[in-house]
Scaffold this motif. Structure first.
Motif, PDB file in Angstrom:
ATOM      1  N   ASN A  43       0.807  -1.214   0.000  1.00 18.69           N
ATOM      2  CA  ASN A  43       0.000   0.000   0.000  1.00 18.69           C
ATOM      3  C   ASN A  43       0.843   1.268   0.000  1.00 18.69           C
ATOM      4  N   ARG A  96       4.801   1.836  17.827  1.00 17.84           N
ATOM      5  CA  ARG A  96       4.281   0.507  17.507  1.00 17.84           C
ATOM      6  C   ARG A  96       3.837  -0.241  18.762  1.00 17.84           C
ATOM      7  N   ALA A 105      -1.746  -6.871  16.821  1.00 19.13           N
ATOM      8  CA  ALA A 105      -1.407  -6.779  15.403  1.00 19.13           C
ATOM      9  C   ALA A 105      -2.132  -5.585  14.791  1.00 19.13           C
ATOM     10  N   LEU A 106      -1.500  -5.006  13.769  1.00 18.19           N
ATOM     11  CA  LEU A 106      -2.141  -3.889  13.090  1.00 18.19           C
ATOM     12  C   LEU A 106      -3.206  -4.368  12.114  1.00 18.19           C
ATOM     13  N   GLY A 136      -3.133  -5.217   9.036  1.00 18.98           N
ATOM     14  CA  GLY A 136      -3.087  -4.698   7.665  1.00 18.98           C
ATOM     15  C   GLY A 136      -3.818  -3.402   7.422  1.00 18.98           C
ATOM     16  N   THR A 137      -4.010  -2.585   8.460  1.00 17.71           N
ATOM     17  CA  THR A 137      -4.683  -1.305   8.229  1.00 17.71           C
ATOM     18  C   THR A 137      -3.770  -0.389   7.418  1.00 17.71           C
ATOM     19  N   ASP A 138      -4.359   0.286   6.461  1.00 22.45           N
ATOM     20  CA  ASP A 138      -3.594   1.239   5.658  1.00 22.45           C
ATOM     21  C   ASP A 138      -3.531   2.553   6.416  1.00 22.45           C
ATOM     22  N   LEU A 139      -2.319   2.886   6.893  1.00 21.28           N
ATOM     23  CA  LEU A 139      -2.193   4.058   7.762  1.00 21.28           C
ATOM     24  C   LEU A 139      -1.939   5.351   6.989  1.00 21.28           C
ATOM     25  N   ILE A 140      -1.665   5.240   5.679  1.00 20.79           N
ATOM     26  CA  ILE A 140      -1.237   6.435   4.950  1.00 20.79           C
ATOM     27  C   ILE A 140      -2.330   7.504   4.873  1.00 20.79           C
ATOM     28  N   LYS A 188      -4.506   8.029   7.018  1.00 21.46           N
ATOM     29  CA  LYS A 188      -4.583   8.583   8.365  1.00 21.46           C
ATOM     30  C   LYS A 188      -3.441   9.589   8.594  1.00 21.46           C
TER      31      LYS A 188
END
Lengths: 364, 124, 106, 167
Positions: free
Chosen positions: A141, C51, D125-126, D128-132, D134
């Motif tokens: 992404n 993190r 765990a994240l 797979g969230t798209d952080l961009i 945000k």
């Protein structure tokens, strides 16, 4: 037709099932089994892509010699095999058997590592290109940023070559190449910002998906007026970034011999040559992905569409090479900073303003 | 994470090994007959050793222009880093995001204008 | 996941190497490189703390990443000015050895 | 231990080794050009560490800005100030012993703090969230002031550097 359309994903799935079936007999833990299969499949994909790249590059050199020869009213290679097609193998054998000369004063390690370092980022970019429907090896992404970040590493190898050779021509050529590449990188990435604005995503797979439908008129190239402006700025900067005529000052034979690869011979020089053509392929593939809808297209299988579009852009680059004379260094820098950068900046603002209109007519 | 970047890691390993293979292959195929004038630094047909000592110094003094262009590049590269996440989020933001970005761009264009005005964007 | 202290130790090691380079190198450009290393160590810590703060809780936002972004910006500005100073000193005094630049000493 | 975790550990140690070896070369190598190349190696290692921490955007920025831009700036500065590699002088100055002692002392103190403190952390765990998006949103909302100030900082840095370098 359907077989051709999904040829590579089907082969991938078949191999995947095959290895799963093979390992089922071994009674491994499920996570171990899936790990081993994904490792093998990853290796197959990676080695396949890396292995075709030399052939890609060699056939590009053949195409280029033929095309430029026709433009200049010559025949081009025509001795080795039909239409000189086996010239590429002759070239390969020649590069492999030439003596490797390292100047006595050279910085040996830097001199050796320079071609290797030049190749690595370009090979890595192949990992994110969507080669066809469901054929992106890795869908990140941050895809676009990944490509930009890796292509900005190209300067390091060139600089190492210039420095490591311990030769005036090489050093001056290397410095010029770096100055040129960094100058043209700015308009290039600014042009891409307009596309990211339209797509609202950095993932190359998403960007291609958004351009489907409307018989090709949803390609970002047709997002008038911002698409064509961004495309032209991108292509000019891309041609400059891969040091091709008319922007080939770093290797201007008449002034500084061969620039940063003056002191290179044999396979090390071959690696630089390979990097140059792979770079051309990569920038054109990225242009096809961002502006021309990547693998989107009717009738033909998606991956053929992708190669057709990329090849078309490469032919344009060759056409430019065949027709334009080399420009001067001061014109080169002036053009980047005083023409392309302002145009790209204005284009970003325009895109921001035009976005609601595009949304209203359903373009994005 | 690991599924996607694991592949990139695998790619990186193969990408490092890949250029070494033809180099290794060429090592066994090519001749090796070094001699003194072959190993010399290339100098347009003249003997490098005949040069006066100060001319053998390869490290020529470069123009300050190179540094200025690198400076401009760094500034605009950072601008790009801020532009990309903004461009991704722009669709869901309002007009104020565009205004803020225009302010940001105008301030940086002032840098470009300054360099332009002072003649720093000219190579000569 | 790897425990947090691994990243903190890496950050500490990089910071101390950078500190040593900044304090002990003669060459002004190398001193600047040491400072860049120290800034990198700080960024490792910022991102690691981001993190490992509990995701989903109200305190979890992107502060760590955005701080790292601003630190990188700052590092670039610092390198630009620092290297320009070194070039200016070199042009007037013909040296980049910090021990030779001592007109401000007394 | 799951295979993923083992792989993460291996990746961490490889990347940490790249970073630390690069840093040590920066601190001790005599040839300034080699030091600059080692610095790039260390930067790449740090970018890998960011990927392990699932901060992919920062990793890309690290490669783009540090290796692609700041390193080029350093290389150009080295090329503009020649005659750096004095064969007679050692690369370290007279106070290297004191500097080394200080760095070592600081390292010991930091290790003590890092190991003994109880960090209030979680390891979710994240997913797979798209952080961009945000990050982009935060930049123009919460952090809009530092964002605009950053552009002024860059403007002043550029003008200052041009003035200093051209004087």
């Amino acid at each position: 037709m359907d077989i051709l359309n999904n040829l590579f994903p089907n082969i991938y799935n078949a191999l995947n099932d095959f290895f799963h079936g093979l390992l089922r007999g071994a009674n491994l833990r499920p996570d171990a089994e899936s790990f081993i299969v994904s490792l093998i499949m990853g290796l197959i994909v990676v080695v396949f892509l890396v292995a075709i790249s030399p052939f890609l590059m060699l056939s590009l050199t053949w195409v280029e010699r033929k095309v430029v020869a026709r433009i200049q009213n010559r025949l081009g290679p025509n001795r080795v095999g039909p239409w000189g097609i086996f010239q590429i193998f002759a070239d390969m054998i020649k590069m492999l058997t030439k003596e490797d000369i390292v100047p006595a004063n050279a910085d040996r390690w830097v001199h050796f590592l320079a071609p290797v370092v030049t190749m690595i980022p370009i090979t890595l970019i192949l990992a994110v290109i969507p080669w066809g429907r469901g054929m992106a090896p890795a869908d990140l992404n941050i895809g676009v940023l990944y490509v930009i970040a890796l292509s900005s590493l190209g300067t390091v190898g060139i600089f190492m070559a210039g420095w490591g050779s311990n030769n005036k021509f090489a050093l001056i050529g290397g410095m010029r190449a770096v100055a040129q590449i960094i100058s043209y990188e700015v308009p290039q990435v600014l042009a891409i910002v307009a596309i990211v604005l339209l797509a609202g995503s950095l993932s190359l797979v998403d960007i291609v998906k958004l351009q489907g439908g409307w018989a090709g008129f949803r390609w970002f190239l047709f997002a008038i007026p911002v698409g064509p402006i961004a495309f032209v700025v991108y292509m000019i900067s891309a041609i400059a970034e891969v040091n091709r005529t008319p922007f080939d000052l770093p290797e201007g034979e008449s002034e500084i011999v061969a620039g940063h690869h003056t002191e290179y011979s044999g396979m090390k020089w071959g690696l630089f040559y390979m990097a140059e053509y792979l770079n051309l392929f990569v920038v054109c593939a990225i242009a096809a992905t961002l502006f021309l809808g990547g693998w989107q297209g009717p009738l033909l299988p998606p991956w053929i569409w992708f190669f057709v579009k990329t090849l078309l852009l490469i032919l344009i680059a060759m056409w430019v090479r065949g027709t334009f004379p080399r420009i001067r260094m001061d014109q080169l820098m002036k053009f980047a900073w005083q023409v392309l950068v302002p145009v790209a900046l204005v284009n970003i603002v325009l895109t921001g303003l035009a976005l609601p209109i595009f949304k209203a007519i359903g373009l994005i | 994470m690991l599924d996607r970047y694991g592949l990139i890691g695998l790619f990186a390993i193969v990408a490092i090994i890949f250029p070494l293979i033809p180099l290794l292959l060429a090592r066994f195929l090519r001749p090796r007959k070094p001699n003194r004038s072959k190993m010399e630094t290339y100098e347009c047909g003249l003997e490098f050793e005949d040069f006066p000592v100060e001319a053998q110094q390869v490290w020529v003094q470069f123009r300050i222009q190179y540094y200025i262009f690198a400076l401009m590049f760094v500034v605009f590269d950072i601008e790009v880093v801020f532009l990309y996440p903004w461009a991704v989020a722009y669709n869901s933001l309002g007009l104020y995001a565009l205004v803020e970005m225009i302010i940001f761009l105008v301030i940086l264009v002032m840098a470009l204008a300054y360099a332009w005005r002072k003649g720093q964007l000219e190579w000569v | 996941m790897i425990p947090l202290p691994y990243f903190l130790l890496l950050g500490a090691a990089v910071f101390c190497i950078g500190l040593f380079a900044a304090l002990a190198r003669r060459n002004a450009v190398a001193i600047l490189m040491g400072i860049e290393l120290m800034l990198n160590a700080v960024n490792i810590n910022l991102v690691a703390f981001w993190r490992y703060t509990k995701p989903g809780t109200p305190t979890w936002d992107l502060a760590g990443q955005i701080f790292a972004l601003f630190v990188i910006t700052l590092a670039a500005a610092e390198a630009a000015i620092g290297l320009a100073l070194i070039i200016a000193i070199y042009r007037s005094r013909d040296t980049v050895n910090v021990e030779d630049v001592d007109i401000m000493k007394w | 231990m799951s295979i993923d975790l083992v792989l993460t550990y291996v990746a961490f140690f490889v990347l940490a080794a790249i970073t630390i070896i690069g840093g040590l070369l920066v601190a001790f190598v005599r040839n300034i050009m080699h030091a600059a190349l080692a610095l790039m190696m260390a930067f790449m290692g740090v970018a890998g560490i960011y990927l392990l921490l699932e901060a992919e955007f920062i990793a890309a920025v690290q490669v783009l800005i540090y290796v692609g831009a700041i390193a080029v700036l350093i290389l150009f500065a080295i090329m503009l100030t020649r005659g750096l590699m004095t064969r007679t002088l050692p690369p370290e100055n007279n106070q290297w012993l004191a500097a080394g002692g200080l760095a070592l002392l600081l390292f010991v103190a930091l290790v003590y703090i890092a190991v003994t403190t109880h960090w209030p952390v979680g390891t979710q765990a994240l997913a797979g969230t798209d952080l961009i998006p945000k990050i982009g949103t935060e930049l123009v909302t919460t952090y809009v002031l530092p964002f605009e100030v950053a552009s002024i900082l860059l403007l002043t840095a550029l003008i200052g550097a041009i003035v200093i370098a051209r004087e």
